[in-house]
Motif scaffolding. Structure first.
Motif, PDB file in Angstrom:
ATOM      1  N   SER A   1      46.911   0.346  47.390  1.00 33.18           N
ATOM      2  CA  SER A   1      47.369   1.494  46.607  1.00 33.18           C
ATOM      3  C   SER A   1      46.246   2.502  46.378  1.00 33.18           C
ATOM      4  O   SER A   1      45.191   2.147  45.846  1.00 33.18           O
ATOM      5  N   PRO A   2      46.477   3.782  46.723  1.00 35.32           N
ATOM      6  CA  PRO A   2      45.495   4.822  46.433  1.00 35.32           C
ATOM      7  C   PRO A   2      45.844   5.658  45.203  1.00 35.32           C
ATOM      8  O   PRO A   2      45.125   6.594  44.864  1.00 35.32           O
ATOM      9  N   PHE A   3      46.962   5.317  44.533  1.00 33.66           N
ATOM     10  CA  PHE A   3      47.444   6.190  43.457  1.00 33.66           C
ATOM     11  C   PHE A   3      48.224   5.387  42.425  1.00 33.66           C
ATOM     12  O   PHE A   3      49.028   4.512  42.766  1.00 33.66           O
ATOM     13  N   CYS A   4      47.966   5.704  41.146  1.00 29.73           N
ATOM     14  CA  CYS A   4      48.773   5.125  40.075  1.00 29.73           C
ATOM     15  C   CYS A   4      48.913   6.145  38.954  1.00 29.73           C
ATOM     16  O   CYS A   4      48.215   7.163  38.921  1.00 29.73           O
ATOM     17  N   VAL A   5      49.822   5.876  38.056  1.00 29.76           N
ATOM     18  CA  VAL A   5      49.975   6.661  36.831  1.00 29.76           C
ATOM     19  C   VAL A   5      49.685   5.733  35.659  1.00 29.76           C
ATOM     20  O   VAL A   5      50.237   4.631  35.580  1.00 29.76           O
ATOM     21  N   LEU A   6      48.788   6.181  34.778  1.00 32.13           N
ATOM     22  CA  LEU A   6      48.403   5.418  33.593  1.00 32.13           C
ATOM     23  C   LEU A   6      49.087   6.034  32.378  1.00 32.13           C
ATOM     24  O   LEU A   6      48.835   7.191  32.035  1.00 32.13           O
TER      25      LEU A   6
ATOM     26  N   PRO B   1      40.542   6.383  47.219  1.00 28.56           N
ATOM     27  CA  PRO B   1      40.922   5.758  48.490  1.00 28.56           C
ATOM     28  C   PRO B   1      41.433   4.338  48.268  1.00 28.56           C
ATOM     29  O   PRO B   1      40.963   3.632  47.367  1.00 28.56           O
ATOM     30  N   ALA B   2      42.409   3.942  49.062  1.00 28.55           N
ATOM     31  CA  ALA B   2      42.930   2.579  48.957  1.00 28.55           C
ATOM     32  C   ALA B   2      41.782   1.586  49.058  1.00 28.55           C
ATOM     33  O   ALA B   2      40.900   1.712  49.904  1.00 28.55           O
ATOM     34  N   GLY B   3      41.782   0.619  48.162  1.00 32.16           N
ATOM     35  CA  GLY B   3      40.696  -0.342  48.090  1.00 32.16           C
ATOM     36  C   GLY B   3      39.658   0.008  47.055  1.00 32.16           C
ATOM     37  O   GLY B   3      38.855  -0.848  46.664  1.00 32.16           O
ATOM     38  N   SER B   4      39.667   1.272  46.600  1.00 31.81           N
ATOM     39  CA  SER B   4      38.700   1.724  45.591  1.00 31.81           C
ATOM     40  C   SER B   4      39.349   2.107  44.275  1.00 31.81           C
ATOM     41  O   SER B   4      38.648   2.363  43.299  1.00 31.81           O
ATOM     42  N   LEU B   5      40.680   2.163  44.231  1.00 29.81           N
ATOM     43  CA  LEU B   5      41.360   2.593  43.009  1.00 29.81           C
ATOM     44  C   LEU B   5      41.237   1.554  41.900  1.00 29.81           C
ATOM     45  O   LEU B   5      40.991   1.892  40.740  1.00 29.81           O
TER      46      LEU B   5
END
Length: 207
Positions: A44-49, A66-70
């Protein structure tokens, strides 16, 4: 007609309209991350908090890397998300200081299902794993650490209905940027100017 004349005000009234969830749906909530969850977070490269303050006023803030760094997974019940340079409002972080309860929803491009994680957050300014949150040579100065209380997959129907991953439905040129004002400029002029400003700012200010 009064827009609230048919207000739904009780759990029973809500259930009468929507129905009850299936046994499988009711029991799908987990209290720690599975191997499948870990793979999803890594992709996942994106989320909403989502957060709220002590009075219940809410905020939802997008987070992207970037995916793997989120997401940094500390253990199966603890994850961390780094703060990156932004507009410095940090509304969600002010909320966390007043009320630690948070909700997150993680997206994977091209996938219509999502992963939801709820828990309690705290803010930290350093930790041994901060180096793992470094992106493009930039080490974060802050991270939100979330103690996982609930984790579950969310069905794909909303994203399928939206058609969000289908480029033939995209029309980015049809709207102004949120909070912007075109005044007397034409739409084409506004888009060119805005994109130029964003490219200049984002090329040096993402991290």
């Amino acid at each position: 007609m009064d827009p609230l004349s048919a207000r739904v005000a009780t759990p029973d009234a809500l259930e009468a309209l929507i129905g009850r969830p299936s046994e499988r749906t009711r029991h799908k909530v987990r209290t720690e991350l599975t191997d499948a969850d870990l793979r999803w977070l890594a992709a996942s490269p994106f989320c909403v908090l989502a957060t709220s303050d002590a009075d219940g006023r809410c905020d939802a803030s997008p987070k992207g890397d970037p995916a793997g760094s989120l997401v940094h997974v500390i253990d199966r019940r603890t994850v961390a998300i780094a703060e990156r340079p932004g507009n410095r409002r940090v509304d969600g972080y002010h909320n966390i200081l007043a009320n630690p309860h948070v909700g997150m929803i993680f997206l994977v491009p091209g996938r219509s299902d999502t992963l939801r994680v709820n828990g309690r957050a705290q803010l930290v300014s350093d930790a041994p794993w901060f180096d793992r949150l470094t992106v493009r040579g930039s080490r974060p100065v802050l991270a939100a650490v979330v103690q996982v209380e609930e984790v579950f997959g969310h069905c794909a129907k909303s994203l399928v209905r939206s058609g969000i991953w289908h480029p033939d439905g995209w029309a980015p040129e049809a709207v102004d940027g949120p909070g912007s004002s075109r005044a007397s400029r034409s739409l084409d002029e506004f888009i060119r100017e805005t994109e130029s400003e964003q490219v200049a700012g984002y090329s040096s200010g993402l991290y």
